[in-house]
Scaffold this active site. Structure first.
Site, PDB file in Angstrom:
ATOM      1  N   ASP A   9       0.869  -1.165   0.000  1.00  0.00           N
ATOM      2  CA  ASP A   9       0.000   0.000   0.000  1.00  0.00           C
ATOM      3  C   ASP A   9       0.910   1.220   0.000  1.00  0.00           C
ATOM      4  O   ASP A   9       2.027   1.176   0.509  1.00  0.00           O
ATOM      5  CB  ASP A   9      -0.878  -0.022   1.263  1.00  0.00           C
ATOM      6  CG  ASP A   9      -1.691   1.242   1.415  1.00  0.00           C
ATOM      7  OD1 ASP A   9      -2.473   1.566   0.498  1.00  0.00           O
ATOM      8  OD2 ASP A   9      -1.522   1.923   2.445  1.00  0.00           O
ATOM      9  N   ASP A  11      -0.097   5.047   0.652  1.00  0.00           N
ATOM     10  CA  ASP A  11      -0.369   6.068   1.662  1.00  0.00           C
ATOM     11  C   ASP A  11      -0.522   5.451   3.049  1.00  0.00           C
ATOM     12  O   ASP A  11      -1.361   4.590   3.265  1.00  0.00           O
ATOM     13  CB  ASP A  11      -1.635   6.854   1.301  1.00  0.00           C
ATOM     14  CG  ASP A  11      -1.509   7.538  -0.051  1.00  0.00           C
ATOM     15  OD1 ASP A  11      -0.536   8.288  -0.236  1.00  0.00           O
ATOM     16  OD2 ASP A  11      -2.369   7.299  -0.923  1.00  0.00           O
TER      17      ASP A  11
END
Length: 185
Positions: A9, A11
């Protein structure tokens, strides 16, 4: 022979969470990310970003602005000796939004991981997903990966279930990468 990968991922996992950001000046790597990625890369893991980007559907930024940010981000990591194999993003709103039909690529669905696995000949059972919320964990689990949740305070709902239970809960990125490297493949 199939490759192994760590799906990441963006952010809140690789960079500090700055909602809907496409400004390279606001990109700040999380602590330990460079060291952890270098160690994973050295052990033969393909590094692939999987990111929800609903700001596109909301009209907060353009595909071109996001693509420019991706180039900046990949260059930033490349300067540290890190090569991302791919960067996949979902441009859709969450399913509950009535302005669109359901997609297969927005985490917690595994669509982007499955596409990346196909594109890069990835053995999902030898691969991992690292994220900072349980939707990341669920996407990785549904795709057939092992999963790590970085418990940095970004998960606020804690809606649990079998697919949303990580194989490991890490305190930071370096902890997550160390766990992966210490785990039998």
């Amino acid at each position: 022979m199939a490759n192994k990968a760590v799906f990441l991922d963006k952010d809140g996992t690789l960079i500090e969470d700055s909602p809907y950001n496409v400004d390279p000046q606001l990109v700040k790597l999380e602590s330990g990310v460079v060291e952890g990625l270098l160690k994973l890369q050295a052990q033969g893991y393909q590094l692939i970003v999987i990111s929800n980007q609903p700001g596109l559907a909301m009209g907060l930024f353009s595909v071109e602005e996001l693509e420019n940010l991706v180039v900046y981000f990949m260059d930033l990591l490349n300067q540290e000796g890190i090569e991302l194999a791919g960067f996949y993003f979902c441009p859709h709103m969450p399913e509950g939004d009535s302005s669109q039909t359901a997609c297969r690529c927005r985490k917690p669905k595994p669509g982007l991981i499955l596409k990346a696995a196909s594109d890069y000949d990835i053995d999902l059972s030898s691969s991992w997903m690292i994220g900072d919320i349980l939707n990341d964990v669920e996407a990785g689990s549904q795709a057939g990966c092992k999963t790590v949740l970085i418990n940095n305070g970004n998960e606020t709902e804690w809606i649990v279930g079998r697919a949303r239970t990580p194989d490991y809960m890490a305190s930071n990125f370096l902890d997550a990468s160390a766990f992966i490297l210490d785990s039998p493949n």
